[in-house]
Design an enzyme around this catalytic site. Structure first.
Site, PDB file in Angstrom:
ATOM      1  N   ASP A  87       0.833  -1.196   0.000  1.00 21.07           N
ATOM      2  CA  ASP A  87       0.000   0.000   0.000  1.00 21.07           C
ATOM      3  C   ASP A  87       0.867   1.244   0.000  1.00 21.07           C
ATOM      4  OD1 ASP A  87      -2.222   1.582   0.084  1.00 21.07           O
ATOM      5  OD2 ASP A  87      -2.960   0.850   2.010  1.00 21.07           O
ATOM      6  N   LYS A  88       0.294   2.305  -0.511  1.00 27.36           N
ATOM      7  CA  LYS A  88       0.971   3.612  -0.537  1.00 27.36           C
ATOM      8  C   LYS A  88      -0.040   4.654  -0.117  1.00 27.36           C
ATOM      9  CE  LYS A  88       1.113   7.487  -3.147  1.00 27.36           C
ATOM     10  NZ  LYS A  88      -0.055   8.298  -3.524  1.00 27.36           N
ATOM     11  N   HIS A  89       0.419   5.674   0.584  1.00 26.86           N
ATOM     12  CA  HIS A  89      -0.493   6.761   0.949  1.00 26.86           C
ATOM     13  C   HIS A  89       0.245   8.077   0.867  1.00 26.86           C
ATOM     14  CE1 HIS A  89      -4.445   7.700   2.678  1.00 26.86           C
ATOM     15  NE2 HIS A  89      -3.842   8.743   3.220  1.00 26.86           N
ATOM     16  N   SER A  90      -0.459   9.070   0.360  1.00 25.01           N
ATOM     17  CA  SER A  90       0.120  10.412   0.307  1.00 25.01           C
ATOM     18  C   SER A  90      -0.438  11.223   1.470  1.00 25.01           C
ATOM     19  CB  SER A  90      -0.271  11.050  -1.027  1.00 25.01           C
ATOM     20  OG  SER A  90      -0.257  12.452  -0.932  1.00 25.01           O
ATOM     21  N   THR A 127      -8.476  11.256  -3.264  1.00 22.40           N
ATOM     22  CA  THR A 127      -8.508  10.231  -4.320  1.00 22.40           C
ATOM     23  C   THR A 127      -9.937   9.718  -4.559  1.00 22.40           C
ATOM     24  OG1 THR A 127      -6.268   9.607  -3.742  1.00 22.40           O
ATOM     25  CG2 THR A 127      -7.531   7.980  -4.952  1.00 22.40           C
ATOM     26  N   ARG A 175     -12.490  17.566  10.449  1.00 19.11           N
ATOM     27  CA  ARG A 175     -11.231  18.312  10.278  1.00 19.11           C
ATOM     28  C   ARG A 175     -11.252  19.142   8.994  1.00 19.11           C
ATOM     29  NH1 ARG A 175      -7.132  14.041   9.669  1.00 19.11           N
ATOM     30  NH2 ARG A 175      -5.648  15.726   9.406  1.00 19.11           N
ATOM     31  N   SER A 190      -4.909   9.413  11.368  1.00 14.44           N
ATOM     32  CA  SER A 190      -5.845   9.250  10.261  1.00 14.44           C
ATOM     33  C   SER A 190      -5.296   8.274   9.222  1.00 14.44           C
ATOM     34  CB  SER A 190      -6.095  10.626   9.627  1.00 14.44           C
ATOM     35  OG  SER A 190      -6.777  10.501   8.415  1.00 14.44           O
ATOM     36  N   LYS A 194      -6.224   3.663   9.073  1.00 14.67           N
ATOM     37  CA  LYS A 194      -6.805   3.018   7.885  1.00 14.67           C
ATOM     38  C   LYS A 194      -5.861   1.952   7.343  1.00 14.67           C
ATOM     39  CE  LYS A 194      -7.483   6.974   5.558  1.00 14.67           C
ATOM     40  NZ  LYS A 194      -7.672   8.300   6.101  1.00 14.67           N
ATOM     41  N   LYS A 195      -4.580   2.287   7.301  1.00 14.67           N
ATOM     42  CA  LYS A 195      -3.607   1.357   6.711  1.00 14.67           C
ATOM     43  C   LYS A 195      -3.458   0.102   7.578  1.00 14.67           C
ATOM     44  CE  LYS A 195      -3.412   3.993   3.452  1.00 14.67           C
ATOM     45  NZ  LYS A 195      -3.843   3.610   2.111  1.00 14.67           N
TER      46      LYS A 195
END
Ligand code: URA
Length: 451
Positions: A87-90, A127, A175, A190, A194-195
């Site tokens: 997984d990747k998250h920005s 996204t 937020r 946050s 989720k991850k």
């Protein structure tokens, strides 16, 4: 013996006064958030108190685990996958559409990507909002469906839904409209809640720096990267972070439908915005190595380019879109499905010079003003509006030359934001575009990741 009633305001008072909150108190609070026993007003007060008072590393870890445990965690043991879950998250950027192309690329290279994503947050885009500009597509799915989409398409870019990290869903929406986005503990909780709930074997974090980032300055982004990597490792998730430049939109556009279209054009190979391409390869190489899917960086790069050139990655996106209720002919007819707004208005340069910098946060807030982002939680957004043909940093311009084009539902709306957008472009004598990669943080050994 009667138990004492639980008073949410007692925790608020403690945090307001600068006390550190312990794990049991945070667990109870986040369960209350998920179960609707904490009001939006109390949640806004909590977010503001954390924003102003901060949290220690131990408190941030407790916050993250409490948010994760506000719902279920996915169990992949019975899924029968033949590759690693990656997984990747920005951390959030204006015109950052990387997830939409990277997820399908990694899937086409043998990884499985359960990507729980977010909606627009403050001036940065989301996204899910971009994906939902595709007619019929619904990103809210239950965990069973999520796992099925990952198994079949290799990638599911979806909302966490009510089952996974539900406390984040409520806190995130609050937020977005209470000026409490740019808090390191809140961003850490946050993203990682989720991850962790999604159950990936490894995580790559793209920590944005610059005017289009959630945290614009380098020092704050460094601190965020350190917090994310430290908390992720403490929670048992092998994680790396890259600090990358977000000083200008990656594909010259900002807007949900416009960015979705740019993502499809990139996967089809009909357009290759240089900064998007460089970032996608940088992150993709890192992810394939994390998952043991490439022998070295050169091999990873070759695999990613082949997945794009062969159309395999585009097919992964198409498969995922169809499984989520979108059209089965998106790739062939994406211009028709994602038409943009009817009215197009240029933002012209008033003088000559070289674009030396762009205040991308102004472009992001311009999108919100056009109706492409939210001012109240849960508000509907217009997927067609946005800004495109944005000149890159380093471009020479003359008076009258468009710096960008506004896509809007009506011309009066464009007039209201045009002047503000013009001031986002700083003209000078010369300019050096910033390098995409600024720094790596927290590389772990690839051996930590097993399928
Ligand atoms: N992405 C998230 O999911 N949460 C944040 O707070 C910022 C970026």
């Amino acid at each position: 013996m009667a138990t004492e009633p639980w008073l949410p305001q007692a925790l608020l008072q403690r945090k307001r006064n600068g006390e550190a909150l312990d794990a049991p108190a945070l667990r109870r609070w986040m369960r209350g958030v998920a179960e609707g026993r904490v009001s939006d007003a109390q949640l806004g007060a909590f977010a503001m108190a954390v924003c102003l008072r901060g949290m220690s590393a131990a408190e941030t870890l407790a916050l993250t685990l409490a948010m994760r445990d506000s719902g279920d965690c996915l169990d992949w043991h019975a899924a029968g996958l033949d590759g690693p879950l990656l997984d990747k998250h920005s951390t959030g950027g204006v015109g950052d559409l990387t997830s939409l192309v990277l997820g399908p690329l990694i899937a086409a290279c043998g990884g499985y990507v359960p990507m729980l994503s977010g909606r627009g947050l403050g001036h940065t885009g989301g996204t899910l909002d971009k994906l939902e500009s595709i007619p019929g597509l619904r990103s809210e799915v239950d965990p069973t469906r999520l796992q099925q989409v990952v198994r079949e398409a290799g990638v599911a870019i979806v909302a966490a839904g009510g089952a996974l990290a539900p406390a984040d869903q409520r806190l995130y929406a609050v937020r977005d409209v209470t000026a409490t986005v740019d808090s390191i503990p809140l961003i850490t909780g946050s993203i990682l809640s989720k991850k962790l709930a999604a159950g990936s074997h490894a995580l790559l974090l793209d920590v944005k720096v610059g005017s289009g980032a959630t945290l614009a300055d380098r020092g704050s982004a460094e601190a965020l990267a350190a917090s994310l990597v430290e908390v992720a490792h403490a929670a048992g998730l092998p994680t790396r972070a890259l600090l990358t430049d977000m000083g200008e939109p990656l594909a010259g556009c900002v807007g949900n439908g416009l960015e979705m279209r740019a993502a499809i054009d990139y996967l089809l190979g009909t357009s290759t915005p240089p900064r998007l391409h460089e970032l996608v390869l940088l992150l993709g190489v890192e992810m394939l190595q994390q998952g043991g899917l490439a022998a070295d960086a050169a091999d990873a790069r070759r695999r990613l380019c082949a997945a794009r050139d062969s159309g395999a990655a585009a097919q992964r996106l198409q498969h995922m879109v169809a499984l989520l209720g979108g059209p089965a002919d998106l790739l062939e007819r994406h211009v028709r499905y994602l038409p943009g707004a009817a009215c197009r208005v240029p933002v012209q340069a008033m003088e000559s010079g070289v674009v030396s910098a762009i205040d991308a946060s102004v472009l992001g807030m311009g999108l919100v003003a056009l109706g492409g982002g939210r001012c109240v939680p849960g508000a509907a957004i217009d997927p067609r509006v946005g800004i495109d043909a944005i000149v890159a940093v380093g471009s020479p311009v003359e008076p009258g030359v468009p710096l960008a084009w506004i896509h809007t539902a009506d011309a009066s709306q464009a007039a209201a934001v045009r002047e503000r957008l013009r001031r986002a472009f700083i003209l000078g004598q010369r300019a050096e575009p910033a390098p995409i990669l600024l720094r790596r943080v927290g590389a772990c050994s690839d051996a930590e990741v097993t399928a």
